[in-house]
Design a protein around this motif. Structure first.
Motif, PDB file in Angstrom:
ATOM      1  N   TYR A   1       0.807  -1.222   0.000  1.00  0.00           N
ATOM      2  CA  TYR A   1       0.000   0.000   0.000  1.00  0.00           C
ATOM      3  C   TYR A   1       0.844   1.278   0.000  1.00  0.00           C
ATOM      4  O   TYR A   1       0.324   2.358   0.286  1.00  0.00           O
ATOM      5  CB  TYR A   1      -0.994   0.018   1.168  1.00  0.00           C
ATOM      6  N   TRP A   2       2.132   1.168  -0.331  1.00  0.00           N
ATOM      7  CA  TRP A   2       2.934   2.392  -0.483  1.00  0.00           C
ATOM      8  C   TRP A   2       2.479   3.118  -1.750  1.00  0.00           C
ATOM      9  O   TRP A   2       2.198   2.512  -2.776  1.00  0.00           O
ATOM     10  CB  TRP A   2       4.417   2.063  -0.585  1.00  0.00           C
ATOM     11  N   GLN A   3       2.419   4.461  -1.657  1.00  0.00           N
ATOM     12  CA  GLN A   3       2.033   5.250  -2.819  1.00  0.00           C
ATOM     13  C   GLN A   3       2.603   6.660  -2.707  1.00  0.00           C
ATOM     14  O   GLN A   3       2.929   7.128  -1.622  1.00  0.00           O
ATOM     15  CB  GLN A   3       0.513   5.324  -2.931  1.00  0.00           C
ATOM     16  N   GLU A   4       2.716   7.311  -3.843  1.00  0.00           N
ATOM     17  CA  GLU A   4       2.998   8.749  -3.896  1.00  0.00           C
ATOM     18  C   GLU A   4       1.878   9.384  -4.697  1.00  0.00           C
ATOM     19  O   GLU A   4       1.529   8.911  -5.787  1.00  0.00           O
ATOM     20  CB  GLU A   4       4.348   9.047  -4.535  1.00  0.00           C
ATOM     21  N   SER A   5       1.305  10.445  -4.151  1.00  0.00           N
ATOM     22  CA  SER A   5       0.079  10.986  -4.728  1.00  0.00           C
ATOM     23  C   SER A   5       0.139  12.497  -4.843  1.00  0.00           C
ATOM     24  O   SER A   5       0.637  13.184  -3.950  1.00  0.00           O
ATOM     25  CB  SER A   5      -1.119  10.578  -3.858  1.00  0.00           C
ATOM     26  N   CYS A   6      -0.378  13.021  -5.953  1.00  0.00           N
ATOM     27  CA  CYS A   6      -0.606  14.453  -6.128  1.00  0.00           C
ATOM     28  C   CYS A   6      -2.104  14.668  -6.346  1.00  0.00           C
ATOM     29  O   CYS A   6      -2.709  14.043  -7.223  1.00  0.00           O
ATOM     30  CB  CYS A   6       0.172  14.991  -7.318  1.00  0.00           C
ATOM     31  N   TYR A   7      -2.684  15.546  -5.533  1.00  0.00           N
ATOM     32  CA  TYR A   7      -4.134  15.730  -5.507  1.00  0.00           C
ATOM     33  C   TYR A   7      -4.452  17.216  -5.647  1.00  0.00           C
ATOM     34  O   TYR A   7      -3.814  18.059  -5.006  1.00  0.00           O
ATOM     35  CB  TYR A   7      -4.675  15.190  -4.184  1.00  0.00           C
ATOM     36  N   PHE A   8      -5.449  17.529  -6.482  1.00  0.00           N
ATOM     37  CA  PHE A   8      -5.850  18.915  -6.715  1.00  0.00           C
ATOM     38  C   PHE A   8      -7.366  19.015  -6.645  1.00  0.00           C
ATOM     39  O   PHE A   8      -8.083  18.181  -7.201  1.00  0.00           O
ATOM     40  CB  PHE A   8      -5.395  19.386  -8.094  1.00  0.00           C
ATOM     41  N   VAL A   9      -7.870  20.062  -5.988  1.00  0.00           N
ATOM     42  CA  VAL A   9      -9.306  20.335  -5.955  1.00  0.00           C
ATOM     43  C   VAL A   9      -9.521  21.829  -6.181  1.00  0.00           C
ATOM     44  O   VAL A   9      -8.878  22.669  -5.545  1.00  0.00           O
ATOM     45  CB  VAL A   9      -9.950  19.870  -4.630  1.00  0.00           C
ATOM     46  N   ALA A  10     -10.409  22.153  -7.127  1.00  0.00           N
ATOM     47  CA  ALA A  10     -10.712  23.544  -7.480  1.00  0.00           C
ATOM     48  C   ALA A  10     -12.196  23.792  -7.300  1.00  0.00           C
ATOM     49  O   ALA A  10     -13.030  22.971  -7.711  1.00  0.00           O
ATOM     50  CB  ALA A  10     -10.311  23.822  -8.930  1.00  0.00           C
ATOM     51  N   HIS A  11     -12.537  24.950  -6.690  1.00  0.00           N
ATOM     52  CA  HIS A  11     -13.948  25.283  -6.496  1.00  0.00           C
ATOM     53  C   HIS A  11     -14.107  26.795  -6.418  1.00  0.00           C
ATOM     54  O   HIS A  11     -13.139  27.540  -6.230  1.00  0.00           O
ATOM     55  CB  HIS A  11     -14.509  24.606  -5.249  1.00  0.00           C
ATOM     56  N   ARG A  12     -15.319  27.249  -6.541  1.00  0.00           N
ATOM     57  CA  ARG A  12     -15.606  28.676  -6.555  1.00  0.00           C
ATOM     58  C   ARG A  12     -15.282  29.301  -5.198  1.00  0.00           C
ATOM     59  O   ARG A  12     -15.461  28.671  -4.157  1.00  0.00           O
ATOM     60  CB  ARG A  12     -17.075  28.921  -6.885  1.00  0.00           C
TER      61      ARG A  12
ATOM     62  N   GLY B   1      -8.555  26.678  -4.194  1.00  0.00           N
ATOM     63  CA  GLY B   1      -8.565  25.282  -3.776  1.00  0.00           C
ATOM     64  C   GLY B   1      -7.209  24.892  -3.232  1.00  0.00           C
ATOM     65  O   GLY B   1      -6.343  25.735  -2.982  1.00  0.00           O
ATOM     66  N   GLN B   2      -7.017  23.601  -3.058  1.00  0.00           N
ATOM     67  CA  GLN B   2      -5.791  23.106  -2.434  1.00  0.00           C
ATOM     68  C   GLN B   2      -5.174  22.009  -3.275  1.00  0.00           C
ATOM     69  O   GLN B   2      -5.858  21.296  -4.002  1.00  0.00           O
ATOM     70  CB  GLN B   2      -6.092  22.545  -1.046  1.00  0.00           C
ATOM     71  N   ARG B   3      -3.873  21.904  -3.174  1.00  0.00           N
ATOM     72  CA  ARG B   3      -3.173  20.736  -3.700  1.00  0.00           C
ATOM     73  C   ARG B   3      -2.509  20.019  -2.538  1.00  0.00           C
ATOM     74  O   ARG B   3      -2.166  20.626  -1.512  1.00  0.00           O
ATOM     75  CB  ARG B   3      -2.130  21.132  -4.729  1.00  0.00           C
ATOM     76  N   ASP B   4      -2.338  18.724  -2.693  1.00  0.00           N
ATOM     77  CA  ASP B   4      -1.773  17.877  -1.645  1.00  0.00           C
ATOM     78  C   ASP B   4      -0.786  16.921  -2.307  1.00  0.00           C
ATOM     79  O   ASP B   4      -1.121  16.268  -3.304  1.00  0.00           O
ATOM     80  CB  ASP B   4      -2.902  17.097  -0.957  1.00  0.00           C
ATOM     81  N   HIS B   5       0.432  16.850  -1.793  1.00  0.00           N
ATOM     82  CA  HIS B   5       1.445  15.906  -2.265  1.00  0.00           C
ATOM     83  C   HIS B   5       1.795  15.015  -1.083  1.00  0.00           C
ATOM     84  O   HIS B   5       2.216  15.509  -0.033  1.00  0.00           O
ATOM     85  CB  HIS B   5       2.680  16.666  -2.759  1.00  0.00           C
ATOM     86  N   SER B   6       1.588  13.706  -1.230  1.00  0.00           N
ATOM     87  CA  SER B   6       1.822  12.787  -0.116  1.00  0.00           C
ATOM     88  C   SER B   6       2.587  11.571  -0.598  1.00  0.00           C
ATOM     89  O   SER B   6       2.567  11.227  -1.785  1.00  0.00           O
ATOM     90  CB  SER B   6       0.494  12.358   0.517  1.00  0.00           C
ATOM     91  N   TRP B   7       3.255  10.906   0.334  1.00  0.00           N
ATOM     92  CA  TRP B   7       3.973   9.689   0.002  1.00  0.00           C
ATOM     93  C   TRP B   7       4.101   8.821   1.250  1.00  0.00           C
ATOM     94  O   TRP B   7       4.254   9.311   2.356  1.00  0.00           O
ATOM     95  CB  TRP B   7       5.345   9.987  -0.607  1.00  0.00           C
ATOM     96  N   GLY B   8       3.964   7.499   1.036  1.00  0.00           N
ATOM     97  CA  GLY B   8       4.044   6.554   2.135  1.00  0.00           C
ATOM     98  C   GLY B   8       2.941   5.516   2.037  1.00  0.00           C
ATOM     99  O   GLY B   8       2.322   5.334   0.988  1.00  0.00           O
ATOM    100  N   VAL B   9       2.675   4.836   3.143  1.00  0.00           N
ATOM    101  CA  VAL B   9       1.705   3.744   3.197  1.00  0.00           C
ATOM    102  C   VAL B   9       0.321   4.281   3.553  1.00  0.00           C
ATOM    103  O   VAL B   9       0.171   5.041   4.506  1.00  0.00           O
ATOM    104  CB  VAL B   9       2.138   2.691   4.237  1.00  0.00           C
ATOM    105  N   ARG B  10      -0.694   3.866   2.758  1.00  0.00           N
ATOM    106  CA  ARG B  10      -2.082   4.178   3.103  1.00  0.00           C
ATOM    107  C   ARG B  10      -2.985   3.050   2.634  1.00  0.00           C
ATOM    108  O   ARG B  10      -3.228   2.882   1.439  1.00  0.00           O
ATOM    109  CB  ARG B  10      -2.545   5.493   2.485  1.00  0.00           C
ATOM    110  N   ASP B  11      -3.490   2.264   3.564  1.00  0.00           N
ATOM    111  CA  ASP B  11      -4.436   1.193   3.279  1.00  0.00           C
ATOM    112  C   ASP B  11      -5.826   1.733   3.590  1.00  0.00           C
ATOM    113  O   ASP B  11      -6.372   1.552   4.677  1.00  0.00           O
ATOM    114  CB  ASP B  11      -4.105  -0.030   4.146  1.00  0.00           C
ATOM    115  N   HIS B  12      -6.395   2.428   2.608  1.00  0.00           N
ATOM    116  CA  HIS B  12      -7.626   3.192   2.793  1.00  0.00           C
ATOM    117  C   HIS B  12      -8.736   2.349   3.413  1.00  0.00           C
ATOM    118  O   HIS B  12      -9.432   2.778   4.343  1.00  0.00           O
ATOM    119  CB  HIS B  12      -8.072   3.746   1.435  1.00  0.00           C
ATOM    120  N   ALA B  13      -8.918   1.137   2.927  1.00  0.00           N
ATOM    121  CA  ALA B  13     -10.056   0.326   3.333  1.00  0.00           C
ATOM    122  C   ALA B  13     -10.028  -0.067   4.804  1.00  0.00           C
ATOM    123  O   ALA B  13     -11.061  -0.424   5.373  1.00  0.00           O
ATOM    124  CB  ALA B  13     -10.138  -0.929   2.472  1.00  0.00           C
ATOM    125  N   ARG B  14      -8.864   0.006   5.456  1.00  0.00           N
ATOM    126  CA  ARG B  14      -8.747  -0.427   6.848  1.00  0.00           C
ATOM    127  C   ARG B  14      -8.615   0.732   7.842  1.00  0.00           C
ATOM    128  O   ARG B  14      -8.532   0.501   9.045  1.00  0.00           O
ATOM    129  CB  ARG B  14      -7.550  -1.373   7.002  1.00  0.00           C
TER     130      ARG B  14
END
Length: 324
Positions: A26-37, A170-183
Motif C-alpha cells: 500500500y505504499w504510494q505517492e500521490s498528487c491531488y488537486f481540488v478547485a472550487h468557486r 482550492g488546495q493541492r496535496d502531495h503525499s507519500w508513504g503507506v495508506r491502506d484506505h479500506a482499513r
C-alpha cells in the motif's frame, strides 16, 4: 526523495520520485488537486494522480460535481520504461515552476469532464510531520503530506460546453508513504479557503474517537510563514436532503450533506471557529464517506468555501457499526 528549502522547511521535489525498489504494501505517492468557486458552493473539479509501485503503475482519478451531478472516471498506466512521467490516459500534470505554478489537463472528449487549468500558489506550502496508525498489529497508514492553497484559471468542458474558470481557489496535496484506505477507521481532511488565507488540517482517529494524529496550519495569503495548528476539535454531522441531521446508515444512503462546527488552536495563541454546511462533491462508496463542498463562516465574520473529507471504515460517530 531529494528536497529543496522553502522558508524553514525542507520540502520534497515537485516531480514524482522514483518508485522504491522494495516498497511495503500500500505504499504510494500521490498528487491531488481540488478547485472550487470562492463565492459560493457550486461546481467542483478534482484530479488525483497516484504512483503505486506494488501495482507497477499509475492510477488517476477524476472526481467532479457539475450542476449538482457527481461525475467520475479512472485511468491507469503501467510504468513500463517510464515510471516518472505524470501522464495517465487523457490526464497529465506538469510542474511549470516548483511551488508556484502547475498545469492540469484532461483531454476534452476522453473523460466525463475535460479541462485545462493552471494552478498558481496563493500561500506558502506547508509540510506536515510524519504520521502513522496501526489497526491491531497491521500498519494502515504511515505518510507525510504537503499542502498548499492556490488559484485556478482556465476552462472546463461538460458535454461539449466550455465554461471558464477565473480565480477559483482550492488546495493541492502531495503525499507519500503507506495508506491502506479500506482499513483506516477514520481520517478527516479539511481545507478551509478564506480571503486572507487557508486553514488546513489532517486528523486521524480510532473507532472510539481516540486521536491517533492531528496536524495542520493557518497559511496566510502571500509569502508569510504558515502558523501550525496546535489543537483541533470537530462537531460535525451528516445531513439529509432536508438539511436535518441523519445517521450514516449503510454506504451513506441517507446522507445528502455535512454541517457543523470546527475549532482550530494556533501556535500564535489564536483560536479560530468555523461553522459551515454543504453537500457531497465526491462519494467514496464502499470505502465510506467522501468529500463535501461547504459554505463557511468564521466566528469573526470571514466567509469562504471549503472542502471537508471524512472517510473511514469504523467510527463511533461517523460510521457506527462499521462500513465493511
Amino acid at each position: 526523495m531529494s528536497s529543496t528549502s522553502t522558508g524553514e522547511q525542507a520540502l520534497p521535489d515537485e516531480a514524482f520520485g522514483p518508485p522504491p525498489a522494495d516498497p511495503p504494501a500500500y505504499w504510494q505517492e500521490s498528487c491531488y488537486f481540488v478547485a472550487h468557486r470562492p463565492d459560493h458552493p457550486g461546481d467542483v473539479l478534482i484530479l488525483n494522480l497516484t504512483s503505486q509501485p506494488t501495482r507497477d503503475g499509475f492510477d488517476c482519478l477524476q472526481l467532479s460535481r457539475i450542476d449538482g451531478r457527481l461525475r467520475f472516471a479512472r485511468f491507469t498506466r503501467r510504468y513500463g520504461d517510464d515510471p516518472r512521467t505524470t501522464a495517465v490516459g487523457p490526464a497529465r500534470v506538469d510542474v511549470l515552476a516548483p511551488y508556484r505554478r502547475i498545469r492540469l489537463a484532461v483531454a476534452e472528449g476522453e473523460a466525463p469532464v475535460g479541462f485545462d487549468l493552471t494552478w498558481t500558489a496563493r500561500t506558502r506550502p506547508y509540510l506536515l510531520p510524519r504520521g502513522s496508525m496501526s489497526v491491531g498489529d497491521r500498519l494502515v497508514w504511515d505518510q507525510r503530506h504537503l499542502f498548499q492553497s492556490g488559484w485556478f484559471d482556465g476552462w472546463y468542458s461538460v458535454d461539449g460546453e466550455h465554461r471558464p474558470v477565473r480565480r477559483w481557489w482550492g488546495q493541492r496535496d502531495h503525499s507519500w508513504g503507506v495508506r491502506d484506505h479500506a482499513r483506516v477507521p477514520l481520517w478527516m481532511w479539511l481545507a478551509v479557503q478564506l480571503g486572507d488565507g487557508m486553514l488546513g488540517v489532517w486528523c486521524w482517529e480510532r473507532p472510539d474517537g481516540d486521536r491517533a494524529y492531528c496536524a495542520g496550519c493557518w497559511a496566510p495569503a502571500g509569502d508569510r510563514e504558515p502558523v501550525p495548528v496546535t489543537g483541533f476539535r470537530h462537531r460535525l454531522h451528516w445531513t439529509g436532503a432536508d438539511g436535518r441531521p441523519v445517521g450514516y446508515g449503510r454506504a451513506g444512503a441517507p446522507v445528502h450533506g455535512l454541517a457543523g462546527r470546527v475549532e482550530f488552536d494556533l501556535a500564535d495563541g489564536r483560536r479560530i471557529g468555523v461553522t459551515g454546511s454543504g453537500e457531497w462533491n465526491a462519494r467514496y462508496g464502499r470505502r465510506g464517506g467522501g468529500q463535501h463542498h461547504l459554505a463557511v463562516v468564521t466566528d469573526d465574520g470571514h466567509r469562504g468555501t471549503a472542502i471537508y473529507e471524512i472517510t473511514g471504515s469504523d467510527h463511533h460517530h461517523f460510521f457506527p457499526g462499521g462500513q465493511r
